[in-house]
Design a protein around this motif. Sequence first.
Motif, PDB file in Angstrom:
ATOM      1  N   MET A 198       0.849  -1.194   0.000  1.00 48.77           N
ATOM      2  CA  MET A 198       0.000   0.000   0.000  1.00 48.77           C
ATOM      3  C   MET A 198       0.884   1.243   0.000  1.00 48.77           C
ATOM      4  N   ASP A 199       0.410   2.286  -0.667  1.00 43.33           N
ATOM      5  CA  ASP A 199       1.152   3.537  -0.727  1.00 43.33           C
ATOM      6  C   ASP A 199       0.302   4.667  -0.162  1.00 43.33           C
ATOM      7  N   SER A 200       0.770   5.891  -0.331  1.00 51.05           N
ATOM      8  CA  SER A 200       0.080   7.043   0.266  1.00 51.05           C
ATOM      9  C   SER A 200      -1.290   7.302  -0.352  1.00 51.05           C
ATOM     10  N   ARG A 201      -1.561   6.698  -1.516  1.00 51.75           N
ATOM     11  CA  ARG A 201      -2.893   6.836  -2.130  1.00 51.75           C
ATOM     12  C   ARG A 201      -3.833   5.715  -1.681  1.00 51.75           C
ATOM     13  N   THR A 202      -3.269   4.561  -1.368  1.00 52.64           N
ATOM     14  CA  THR A 202      -4.090   3.436  -0.912  1.00 52.64           C
ATOM     15  C   THR A 202      -4.709   3.726   0.448  1.00 52.64           C
ATOM     16  N   VAL A 203      -3.891   4.279   1.345  1.00 54.90           N
ATOM     17  CA  VAL A 203      -4.308   4.454   2.743  1.00 54.90           C
ATOM     18  C   VAL A 203      -5.580   5.298   2.879  1.00 54.90           C
ATOM     19  N   PRO A 204      -5.676   6.503   2.265  1.00 55.41           N
ATOM     20  CA  PRO A 204      -6.930   7.272   2.394  1.00 55.41           C
ATOM     21  C   PRO A 204      -8.147   6.526   1.858  1.00 55.41           C
ATOM     22  N   SER A 205      -7.972   5.801   0.735  1.00 49.03           N
ATOM     23  CA  SER A 205      -9.103   5.060   0.146  1.00 49.03           C
ATOM     24  C   SER A 205      -9.606   3.988   1.091  1.00 49.03           C
ATOM     25  N   ILE A 206      -8.692   3.227   1.665  1.00 44.92           N
ATOM     26  CA  ILE A 206      -9.111   2.108   2.521  1.00 44.92           C
ATOM     27  C   ILE A 206      -9.631   2.613   3.871  1.00 44.92           C
ATOM     28  N   LEU A 207      -9.095   3.739   4.351  1.00 48.09           N
ATOM     29  CA  LEU A 207      -9.623   4.333   5.588  1.00 48.09           C
ATOM     30  C   LEU A 207     -11.046   4.842   5.368  1.00 48.09           C
ATOM     31  N   SER A 208     -11.314   5.391   4.180  1.00 46.00           N
ATOM     32  CA  SER A 208     -12.668   5.830   3.840  1.00 46.00           C
ATOM     33  C   SER A 208     -13.631   4.650   3.831  1.00 46.00           C
ATOM     34  N   VAL A 209     -13.159   3.514   3.332  1.00 46.38           N
ATOM     35  CA  VAL A 209     -13.969   2.285   3.312  1.00 46.38           C
ATOM     36  C   VAL A 209     -14.266   1.839   4.749  1.00 46.38           C
ATOM     37  N   CYS A 210     -13.239   1.855   5.603  1.00 51.12           N
ATOM     38  CA  CYS A 210     -13.423   1.454   7.005  1.00 51.12           C
ATOM     39  C   CYS A 210     -14.433   2.355   7.709  1.00 51.12           C
ATOM     40  N   GLY A 211     -14.350   3.657   7.431  1.00 42.72           N
ATOM     41  CA  GLY A 211     -15.300   4.595   8.026  1.00 42.72           C
ATOM     42  C   GLY A 211     -16.703   4.375   7.517  1.00 42.72           C
ATOM     43  N   GLY A 212     -16.825   4.117   6.206  1.00 42.52           N
ATOM     44  CA  GLY A 212     -18.139   3.888   5.618  1.00 42.52           C
ATOM     45  C   GLY A 212     -18.819   2.653   6.161  1.00 42.52           C
ATOM     46  N   GLU A 213     -18.033   1.610   6.424  1.00 36.81           N
ATOM     47  CA  GLU A 213     -18.597   0.360   6.947  1.00 36.81           C
ATOM     48  C   GLU A 213     -18.665   0.343   8.466  1.00 36.81           C
ATOM     49  N   GLY A 214     -17.994   1.312   9.104  1.00 32.74           N
ATOM     50  CA  GLY A 214     -17.939   1.313  10.565  1.00 32.74           C
ATOM     51  C   GLY A 214     -17.024   0.249  11.106  1.00 32.74           C
ATOM     52  N   ASN A 215     -16.017  -0.134  10.316  1.00 35.99           N
ATOM     53  CA  ASN A 215     -15.094  -1.203  10.711  1.00 35.99           C
ATOM     54  C   ASN A 215     -13.914  -0.590  11.463  1.00 35.99           C
ATOM     55  N   LEU A 216     -14.111  -0.346  12.744  1.00 35.85           N
ATOM     56  CA  LEU A 216     -13.107   0.320  13.563  1.00 35.85           C
ATOM     57  C   LEU A 216     -11.841  -0.528  13.700  1.00 35.85           C
ATOM     58  N   MET A 217     -12.012  -1.841  13.840  1.00 36.85           N
ATOM     59  CA  MET A 217     -10.861  -2.720  14.027  1.00 36.85           C
ATOM     60  C   MET A 217      -9.904  -2.638  12.838  1.00 36.85           C
ATOM     61  N   LYS A 218     -10.464  -2.703  11.623  1.00 37.44           N
ATOM     62  CA  LYS A 218      -9.625  -2.624  10.426  1.00 37.44           C
ATOM     63  C   LYS A 218      -9.011  -1.232  10.306  1.00 37.44           C
ATOM     64  N   GLY A 219      -9.774  -0.204  10.655  1.00 35.29           N
ATOM     65  CA  GLY A 219      -9.261   1.160  10.613  1.00 35.29           C
ATOM     66  C   GLY A 219      -8.075   1.341  11.537  1.00 35.29           C
ATOM     67  N   LYS A 220      -8.158   0.773  12.735  1.00 34.71           N
ATOM     68  CA  LYS A 220      -7.040   0.860  13.686  1.00 34.71           C
ATOM     69  C   LYS A 220      -5.835   0.074  13.190  1.00 34.71           C
ATOM     70  N   GLU A 221      -6.114  -1.027  12.514  1.00 33.63           N
ATOM     71  CA  GLU A 221      -5.031  -1.834  11.947  1.00 33.63           C
ATOM     72  C   GLU A 221      -4.253  -1.025  10.898  1.00 33.63           C
ATOM     73  N   ILE A 222      -4.993  -0.318  10.042  1.00 34.28           N
ATOM     74  CA  ILE A 222      -4.356   0.517   9.027  1.00 34.28           C
ATOM     75  C   ILE A 222      -3.595   1.665   9.697  1.00 34.28           C
ATOM     76  N   HIS A 223      -4.181   2.236  10.744  1.00 35.21           N
ATOM     77  CA  HIS A 223      -3.517   3.315  11.487  1.00 35.21           C
ATOM     78  C   HIS A 223      -2.180   2.826  12.051  1.00 35.21           C
ATOM     79  N   ALA A 224      -2.167   1.595  12.570  1.00 40.85           N
ATOM     80  CA  ALA A 224      -0.923   1.023  13.106  1.00 40.85           C
ATOM     81  C   ALA A 224       0.137   0.908  12.014  1.00 40.85           C
ATOM     82  N   GLN A 225      -0.288   0.541  10.804  1.00 33.69           N
ATOM     83  CA  GLN A 225       0.644   0.448   9.674  1.00 33.69           C
ATOM     84  C   GLN A 225       1.195   1.830   9.317  1.00 33.69           C
ATOM     85  N   VAL A 226       0.344   2.842   9.418  1.00 36.04           N
ATOM     86  CA  VAL A 226       0.770   4.211   9.136  1.00 36.04           C
ATOM     87  C   VAL A 226       1.834   4.649  10.134  1.00 36.04           C
ATOM     88  N   VAL A 227       1.607   4.344  11.413  1.00 40.03           N
ATOM     89  CA  VAL A 227       2.567   4.707  12.460  1.00 40.03           C
ATOM     90  C   VAL A 227       3.891   3.962  12.255  1.00 40.03           C
TER      91      VAL A 227
END
Length: 497
Positions: free
Chosen positions: A206-235
């Motif tokens: 994943m690159d800097s364009r993938t992350v916003p797209s997939i975070l938007s998907v997590c927010g749209g579905e309300g998938n907090l666990m996956k969103g936090k997982e992506i956040h951990a990858q960002v950190v």
Amino acid sequence: MGLKTASSLSCILRKCVPHLAISRAKQTHAQILVYGFISNVTLQTDLLLVYSKCGVLQDARQVFDKMVDRNMHSWNILIASYAHNCMFYDALGVFDSFLKMGFRPDHFTLPPVFKASAGIGDSYLGKMLHGWVIRIGFEEYVVVGGSIMDFYAKCGNLVDAWRCFVNLSMRDSIVWNVMIGALGKACFFRHALECFRDMLNDGVKMDSRTVPSILSVCGGEGNLMKGKEIHAQVVKHHIFGWDVAIGNSLIDMYAKCGCLHDSEKVFRTMNKSNLVTWTSMISCYGVHGKGEEALALFKKMKYCGFQPNCVTITAILASCSHSGLIDQGQKIFYSINLDYGFDPSVEHYACMVDLLGRFGDLEEAFELIKNMKSAPTASVWGALLAGCLVHKNVEIGEIAAHCLFELEPRNSSNYIALCGIYYSRGMWDGVSRTRAKMRELGMVKTPGCSWITVAGRVHKFYQRDFSHPETEMIHEMLHGICPRVGDREMATKSCQA
């Protein structure tokens, strides 16, 4: 001596491109004129490239128009520059001239032309170009196949976009990002997450364009666990930590998942911010009913030197509406032109109508609509109809509903809202007429839906749906909880009495 000078001037121009050094490029252009090298095709092409990259398209076009011998590269540069700057009709006009001159497009010509076709919403032209690509055998080029897929996605044709995606033998991160973004935008969140998993399994990072797209998907579905997982990858990948778009997406994702505190934490710890950052945080406060906090942040944003745009004003007006801050909302709305230098947009009117409607000021809201400079859209009439439903106003509600029937003839929710107004006033003839009209048009009410994510799995519940495998146990639990809730409510009412 002459060839050496032309070569050195070409070298200077090419060094100007990555640094967008427009002043140096113009000085070099003057030297080219002085030395009499303006007819040199290489120097003309270099000038065209540097002006295009710097966004000085008027100068780029002047150079292009004066070129006697235009090569393939020069045509491609101008077409791509117009498309990149959203001057889609200009891009297609140059492409038309290109074809009339007898040139045959290559794999660099076609992607910006597909972008221009999508930009003007010309699906016929895009499909015709797709057929051309197949005939000349350019489908296997990733850059061409990806642009075709992007064209279909932007035109809302996900079926053909997916077909192009599947048929690509090679997929880079750009192609995956387009597909994930298209699925997310169409609210196919589960499919977007599956596509993301397939991308990682394919060995594409994943690159800097993938992350916003997939975070938007997590927010749209309300998938907090996956969103936090992506956040951990960002950190973990420090390079992402400086990306403003990723920070903005994290703010939005946490707010949509109900974690406003985490949105605030991301906002406070961002190294850099832009207008989108502030607007996102204001919008998050509004959605969570924190109108006062939204207003305070709006004030702080202006103090920090950020000038609100149309989207920011929409966010703050919506925040006022959700929190019932009618005076503050009206003050902002009526000062838009004076304070920010643009007229209120349709979205701003919709927010204002919603704010007035919530308070029952339906006559004022209706007058506001009648005084609009542009034609009211469905969002404006929809806000008025919602207010009429809450306050049981039949007269204005009928006007709003019938305007919506014209604008959105297949939207069943407008008929249901009007039916609700009639029902609240005991007007059974109106209820019968509206329901009969819905049956005549073949309309069906979309069932209500709620969902929850447990252990990474999304459980969806629809109104009057008993298909969930644990339905019996869920209903037993609800029957056990409801009496207790009822007892507490009775006790609360007794205390208040």
